[in-house]
Structure formats: structure tokens, C-alpha cells
Enzyme design. Sequence first.
Site, mmCIF file in Angstrom:
data_model
loop_
_atom_site.group_PDB
_atom_site.id
_atom_site.type_symbol
_atom_site.label_atom_id
_atom_site.label_comp_id
_atom_site.label_asym_id
_atom_site.label_seq_id
_atom_site.Cartn_x
_atom_site.Cartn_y
_atom_site.Cartn_z
ATOM 1 N N GLY A 105 -27.578 18.616 -0.728
ATOM 2 C CA GLY A 105 -26.589 19.150 0.197
ATOM 3 C C GLY A 105 -25.194 18.834 -0.300
ATOM 4 O O GLY A 105 -24.971 18.579 -1.480
ATOM 5 N N GLY A 106 -24.264 18.820 0.638
ATOM 6 C CA GLY A 106 -22.875 18.517 0.285
ATOM 7 C C GLY A 106 -22.720 17.128 -0.310
ATOM 8 O O GLY A 106 -21.701 16.833 -0.943
ATOM 9 N N GLY A 140 -7.714 29.948 -33.988
ATOM 10 C CA GLY A 140 -7.238 29.293 -32.766
ATOM 11 C C GLY A 140 -7.813 27.891 -32.641
ATOM 12 O O GLY A 140 -7.183 26.994 -32.077
ATOM 13 N N ALA A 141 -9.008 27.706 -33.185
ATOM 14 C CA ALA A 141 -9.645 26.403 -33.060
ATOM 15 C C ALA A 141 -8.863 25.327 -33.833
ATOM 16 O O ALA A 141 -8.853 24.160 -33.447
ATOM 17 C CB ALA A 141 -11.086 26.480 -33.555
#
Length: 519
Positions: free
Chosen positions: A172-173, A407-408
Site C-alpha cells: 500500500g502507501g 553527448g555522453a
Amino acid sequence: MEEIEKKLLKLQEMREEARKGGGEKRIAAQHGKGKYTARERIFRLLDEGSFEEFDMFVTHREKSFGLDEQSFLSDGVVTGHGTIHGRQVMVFSQDFTVFGGSLSEMFAKKICKIMDYAIKVGVPIIGLNDSGGARIQEGVLSLAGYADVFLRNVMASGVVPQISAILGPCAGGAVYSPAITDFSIMAKDISYMFVTGPKVVKSVTNEVVTTEQLGGPDIHASKSGVAHFIAEDEDDSFQLIRKLLTFLPQNNMEETPLVSNDDPIDRLEDDLNYVIPSDPNLPYDMRTIIELVVDQGDFLEVRRRWAPNIICAFARFNGRAVGIIANQPSHLAGVLDNLASRKAAAMIRFCDAFNIPVVTFVDVPGFMPGTRQEYEGIILNGAKLLYAYAEATVPKITIITRKAYGGAYDVMSSKHLRGDLNYAWPMAEIAVMGPAGAVEVLYGRKVKEMEPEEGKKFLKEKEKEYRDQFANPYNAARLGFIDDVIEPRNTRFRIIRGLESLAGKRDSNPPKKHGCIPL
Ligand code: HXC
């Protein structure tokens, strides 16, 4: 005198009662599942005799659904402080023998109390989770209790380290408190985490899954990345927490204490000179490099099985703790994809928050292309990594062992993102893209006009030309983007010297409430 004796006896009796948790039968059931009780866990985790308990006499206040008839001292969670390797920590341990470790109003207040205390005195918070979730009889009071804990998790984030061990159910939460903490450890066979259990899954989506398949340690270690570490059993999880803490400072105002080191700082590792295969397309294991350069070859990997194309680890150089980020060429050629970007960004941000220098080993062919990556948001995820490196003000040392393409190259702790010391090995290849891809783009049209054989030969020649010109570290070094080209066997020494020279580093970002990292 007699009165005093009676009072002392009453105290002892109440303490005894509190220590029994939900009673002998439920303790036996807990042991029967191969699990320790909440207090047994604390004693195994902390230094012997160091535990000081808070709020032993707290009980719940709610009366409905039979709660007026059943009340347990401590109300299902054991809280307090103690030490690990002599350094203070705050700890809570959920007691499954009391209402299945479910969280009530008062249970939450106890946890909040030690969290507030931890923030005030600046010490790590360790949560041992084993709970059936919100105490059903308390309704919204227990939901409110969870939110009170979540709020403190957020307030403590980046102030004191927070570690969660999942030693039973966590559903759950309730999963969101561990999720906000810095590290989650799951123990094999006994722990699981999910937002909704198999029954709800079946009724909503008609999917049939087991608890293990939905949220067992294996899944969270390899698929979701929720678990940072997997322990063989409970004792192993305590040892992991103890080890992890040796790499961490007590809070964001301190640095990790130096530990004594007898591993020579100028240890030359000849093997490193030959670790990179002569064929640039062949893989090697980046772990070999890490092992050879760090103190005693000892490092602790974080999220080892999740996004294995990047390695995140804690280690030491001459007794100084560092975070290591390293592309792993032996998995997907060390490419940066969605998960690798998120994994590394999280590690860098943790290190930066807690004054832990970052050492980066680069061997990356670029970002992973393709629809799957794009649809999953490689643009945003890659940006997270870039953002994390750029905003980090801790000492940053980068070693390019082989490829640093496109870009790396920029993203992986380059000079341009405030890398402090950027070194490359002589085998490094730093360019916009790999030679084959580059010549295809540059000469693709021209080659189409040639005879096939002639075109092939032409491309090969151009590829060689490109490789000779760009597939080396010297263009970048000539521009000062690389501070030095170093012999691989010297790497340990150069990193240690670098860390020493950066020990007094002061750097900052413009004043702001907080940045807007692309989430
Ligand atoms: C009150 C609970 C409880 C709960 C278990 N118990 N969960 N009591 N509130 N949430 C009690 C049981 O009644 C039982 O009491 C004892 O704990 C042990 O439970 P068992 O079922 O016998 O144990 P086991 O078979 O090991 O099963 C464990 C379990 C199961 C899988 C956790 O108990 C279970 O499914 N519980 C309910 C889980 C749940 O739905 N919780 C609410 C989730 S919603 P006795 O007296 O017999 O020993 C939620 C919202 C959070 O948590 C929101 C935060 C934002």
C-alpha cells in the site's frame, strides 16, 4: 521503602511486558517464519549494549473494533537510538507481533519523534519495516500517521542519511516511506513491496501474479530498481547497513570520517596498462579496474543488478570515502540508456548532498538509440544525469579509460560540467561519434555515387583517417579539456593525489529555492 520497591518493581514489570510485544504465541509464529522480532533485530543491528529505547509505554488511543480490549505497550514499533561502529543512529523497528506491525496514530508519532530527533541532532535514520500497513481499525488516523512520516522523510532528505530495511510485508502507501529514503535493502525470502497486492491486481487488471513476482527482492533488484541492496537474510541485511554507514557522514554538514588505510597510495598496477583490449569493439569488465584502484579492492555496489551498464558504488581512496560512477563496457557496451541515466543521477545527487566526492570512470559509446529508449524518455532521463553532474559541487574526478563519444562525453563528468580533474588513459577515444558512424554521415551521399567496392574502400580509408585524428585523448588534452593523459597503472595514485588536492574545495550554485531537475 516498601513503596519505592513496589514502584521499581512495577517499572520492571512494565518493561518486561513491553518486551513481550504481542505475546509468546505471536513471537513463536514470527520465529516460525524464520524472522526475528523487532527488538532482536535492533540488538543485531546496533553495537552491543548501545540501544536506548524511547516510548516503551506508548499505547494506542483508538477504541473501536475491539481496540479497547487489546492494547500492547510500545504499540507495535520499537524506537530509540544507539550506535553503529561507535557513531549514533536513530532506529525504528516495526513489531509484526503487535497487530501485524500495522501503523496506528501513536505508532506513527513514535516514528516521527525519532525522525525529528535525528534531524535535530544530525544522525542517520534507520527503519526496519515489517508491517501489514495502515492499522485497519484506526481508519483515517493511521493514514494521517503515514503522511506525517512521509513529510519527515522529505524534510530529512539531504539532511541526514535515511536507510530502510524491508524485512517482511511492505504494501500500500506504506512503500512510499522507504521509497523516499536514500537506500532500501530487501532480504531474500521474507520481504516484498508493492502498492497493491496480487488480489487487487487480479481484480483490477485480471493479471495473475504471485507476491514474489509482483514485489519480491528479485524483482525490485533487477526490474524496478526500488531495492538498492539484496541481503541473503536478516543478519546479512544488518551487516550491509553497518557497512554502508561507514561510507556516509552523519549529516549534510559533515564529511565521512577518514578511516585508517594500510594499502599503499602509490601502488602501481601494471595489469591496468593491459586491461583495455586492442580491438576497441571488445568488452572488458570495468569492475576489474575499480577493484585494482580502490583501497583493498573493496567496494560496495548500489543497485548492482539494475541497469548493469553503469556501476554505482562506494569505495575508499586512502581512507577517504567516494562515490564511484562507471560505465560498464561488458554490458550493452556501457551505453547510457534510460535506467543507467537514472541510476547514476540518483547516486551523484546522494553523494553531492552528503559531501562525498564523485570519481567517474568513462567508457561509453553514447546514448542508446531507438524508439523504445525515446518513448521511455531518454531525453529527460539523460538530462537528469547531466543535471546531476552539473549541479554537484563535491570534488569530481574523471578518468576516461576508452570511449567518450558524443553527448555522453559531455554528460559523464566532463570539464564543461565542472569536472575538477579530468584524466584520460592513452587508449581514450574522445570524439563526436565513433569512426564508422562519423564517416557514414559525412560521406554517405558521396559513396552512393561510387561503385560498391570503391565506396567500401573509400569509407575504410576515411574511417582510418578519422580514427587516427580523433580516436585519441590528445585533441581534448590540447584544448585543456583533459588535464593530463596518465599511464593506467598510475591511476590509483593520481586519484588519491587529486582527492587530497580537492579536499578543501568550495563551490556553489546560484541561490535558489531549488532547481527543477527534469523528472
Ligand atoms: C490491523 C492487522 C493488519 C492491519 C495484519 N493485522 N494487518 N491488524 N491492521 N493492517 C493483524 C492480523 O489481524 C493478525 O492479528 C496479525 O496482524 C497477523 O496477521 P496475519 O494475517 O495472521 O499474518 P500473515 O498471514 O503473515 O499475513 C500478513 C499480511 C496480512 C499479508 C500483512 O495480514 C494482510 O494482508 N494484512 C492486511 C494488509 C492490508 O491490506 N493493509 C492495509 C493496506 S492499505 P492476530 O490478532 O490474528 O495476530 C494501507 C494504506 C497505507 O496500508 C496508506 C499510506 C498512505
